[in-house]
Design a protein around this motif. Structure first.
Motif, short mmCIF file in Angstrom:
data_model
loop_
_atom_site.label_atom_id
_atom_site.label_comp_id
_atom_site.label_asym_id
_atom_site.label_seq_id
_atom_site.Cartn_x
_atom_site.Cartn_y
_atom_site.Cartn_z
N PRO A 1 0.82 -1.22 0.00
CA PRO A 1 0.00 0.00 0.00
C PRO A 1 0.85 1.26 0.00
CG PRO A 1 0.06 -0.95 2.20
CD PRO A 1 0.80 -1.91 1.31
N TYR A 2 0.60 2.12 -0.98
CA TYR A 2 1.29 3.41 -1.05
C TYR A 2 0.92 4.26 0.16
CZ TYR A 2 2.79 7.93 -2.96
OH TYR A 2 3.38 9.14 -3.14
N ASP A 3 -0.34 4.18 0.56
CA ASP A 3 -0.85 4.88 1.74
C ASP A 3 -2.10 4.13 2.19
OD1 ASP A 3 -2.85 5.68 -0.06
OD2 ASP A 3 -1.96 7.65 -0.39
N ASP A 4 -2.92 4.77 3.02
CA ASP A 4 -4.11 4.09 3.56
C ASP A 4 -5.33 4.20 2.65
OD1 ASP A 4 -2.69 3.31 5.81
OD2 ASP A 4 -3.20 5.13 6.92
N ASN A 5 -5.20 4.83 1.50
CA ASN A 5 -6.30 5.00 0.57
C ASN A 5 -6.42 3.76 -0.33
OD1 ASN A 5 -8.32 6.10 -1.08
ND2 ASN A 5 -6.81 7.15 -2.38
N ILE A 6 -6.92 2.67 0.23
CA ILE A 6 -6.94 1.40 -0.51
C ILE A 6 -8.30 0.68 -0.41
CG2 ILE A 6 -4.45 1.00 -0.43
CD1 ILE A 6 -4.98 -0.87 1.98
N PRO B 1 -8.37 -14.74 -4.85
CA PRO B 1 -7.75 -15.50 -3.75
C PRO B 1 -6.23 -15.56 -3.81
CG PRO B 1 -8.85 -16.96 -5.31
CD PRO B 1 -9.27 -15.58 -5.67
N HIS B 2 -5.64 -15.31 -4.97
CA HIS B 2 -4.19 -15.39 -5.09
C HIS B 2 -3.51 -14.05 -4.84
CE1 HIS B 2 -5.65 -13.87 -8.86
NE2 HIS B 2 -4.44 -13.60 -9.28
N VAL B 3 -4.29 -13.01 -4.55
CA VAL B 3 -3.74 -11.67 -4.35
C VAL B 3 -3.93 -11.26 -2.89
CG1 VAL B 3 -3.81 -9.26 -5.09
CG2 VAL B 3 -4.37 -11.08 -6.72
N THR B 4 -2.89 -10.68 -2.30
CA THR B 4 -2.95 -10.19 -0.93
C THR B 4 -2.45 -8.75 -0.87
OG1 THR B 4 -0.73 -11.04 -0.46
CG2 THR B 4 -2.58 -12.47 0.08
N ILE B 5 -2.83 -8.06 0.19
CA ILE B 5 -2.32 -6.72 0.48
C ILE B 5 -1.37 -6.84 1.67
CG2 ILE B 5 -2.89 -4.38 1.22
CD1 ILE B 5 -5.57 -4.69 -0.19
#
Length: 336
Positions: free
Chosen positions: A37-42, A53-57
């Motif tokens: 995350p670049y910042d909290d705007n996600i 399901p294969h992608v996470t933050i």
């Protein structure tokens, strides 16, 4: 475990979706992806990831904060950066969120390929991962032709810190690279920071903050690096930037003189441009249809239908057609 990383917030939502879809077009859902995350705007990205399901933050706040502090310490030691940034914006540190990609050196993958959100993957990354068997750093770009966007070329210390060969061959773009977990330990970071604080910081180019620090870290640590642009035969090399107008589209993939691109980087195009186009504004830019194809790969019914006259992304009604405009006409990208 191998994986792909990127950096994003909701300002680049449309580009992130296109990138993820381009990865799925090649790997299905077998290749894990981690978004830093670049910042909290996600909020939008979080909702999108919930469907994949294969992608996470990445959510290790300790890791993110440690890298944030490391970067701030570096720029605190720079002789002119903060004063310069005051003339171009209101933030004390320029684009500090871009450095959060460095958390990839902590987790979650043992080996990874990082790519900016404004990239579309065109081919398998097998050749990148294969080179990581023998090298710590693998790239495929031509940034070495432009040292001025990596280091302060006016600094007399630059050629004392790095050899001519390093400056000719080891420079890279921070938008796409392959590397490994733990190559920058806490102790190694302390060593690098000390060198920068002792005066080497002046060689950093403050308007590309993540790129200059990353180049410095790799080169100063003398990591084993490999750039395909230096090693492939001339008739096998491809470009990678949107500024190259000679690519051909075949079956939703770009080719350069018959060779499939590894990736296309829409570098230099504002995220606002992609947002406007996805909202229905008929703005033309190179390989726009390819971007839209991947952006709406899973929801083609939502692809914008343009009803107004097209305008070039960098056009002005007060100036005659530029060379680029004439080229776009020749390619059929615009009609008038």
């Amino acid at each position: 475990m191998d994986g792909i990383c990127t950096l994003a917030n909701d300002r680049v939502f449309d580009q992130v979706v296109a990138l993820l879809n381009s990865i799925e077009a090649i790997y299905g859902q077998e290749m894990p992806v981690c978004i830093y995350p670049y910042d909290d705007n996600i909020a939008e990205i979080t909702a999108e990831v919930a469907r994949r399901p294969h992608v996470t933050i990445y959510d290790n706040r300790d890791s993110i904060q440690q890298w944030d502090q490391f970067v701030r310490d570096i720029w605190d030691a720079h002789p002119t950066a903060k004063k310069h940034w005051q003339t171009v914006g209101d933030n004390e540190y320029h684009r500090v969120g871009t450095h959060r990609r460095y958390s990839a050196f902590d987790a979650p993958f043992d080996r990874f390929v990082y790519m900016d959100a404004d990239i579309l993957l065109m081919d398998s990354l097998d050749h990148i991962f294969t080179q990581l068997n023998n090298h710590d750093w693998v790239v495929y770009d031509y940034q070495y032709k432009d040292l001025s966007h990596v280091y302060d070329v006016a600094s007399p210390k630059l050629k004392k810190i790095f050899t001519p060969q390093q400056l000719e061959r080891e420079i890279f773009c921070s938008g796409f690279y392959g590397s490994k977990k733990d190559i920058f330990s806490v102790e190694q970071r302390k060593v690098l920071l000390k060198k920068l604080q002792e005066g080497e910081g002046e060689v950093l180019y403050d308007m590309a903050p993540d790129q200059t620090i990353l180049n410095y870290m790799v080169m100063r640590s003398q990591l084993s690096s490999y750039n395909f642009a230096h090693h492939l035969a001339k008739d096998e090399r491809t470009g990678c930037c949107v500024t190259s107008l000679n690519f051909e589209v075949k079956d939703s993939v770009l080719y350069d003189r018959g060779n499939k691109l590894t990736y296309i980087h829409y570098i230099g195009l504002s995220s606002k441009l992609f947002t406007k186009v996805c909202a229905g504004e008929n703005i033309v830019f190179p390989y726009r249809d390819l971007f839209l194809e991947y952006r709406y790969l899973h929801e083609p019914e939502k692809r914008p239908k343009f009803t107004t006259e097209p305008r070039l992304y960098n056009s002005s009604p007060n100036h005659p057609p530029s060379l680029k405009t004439r080229i776009f006409r020749k390619l059929g990208l615009i009609k008038n």
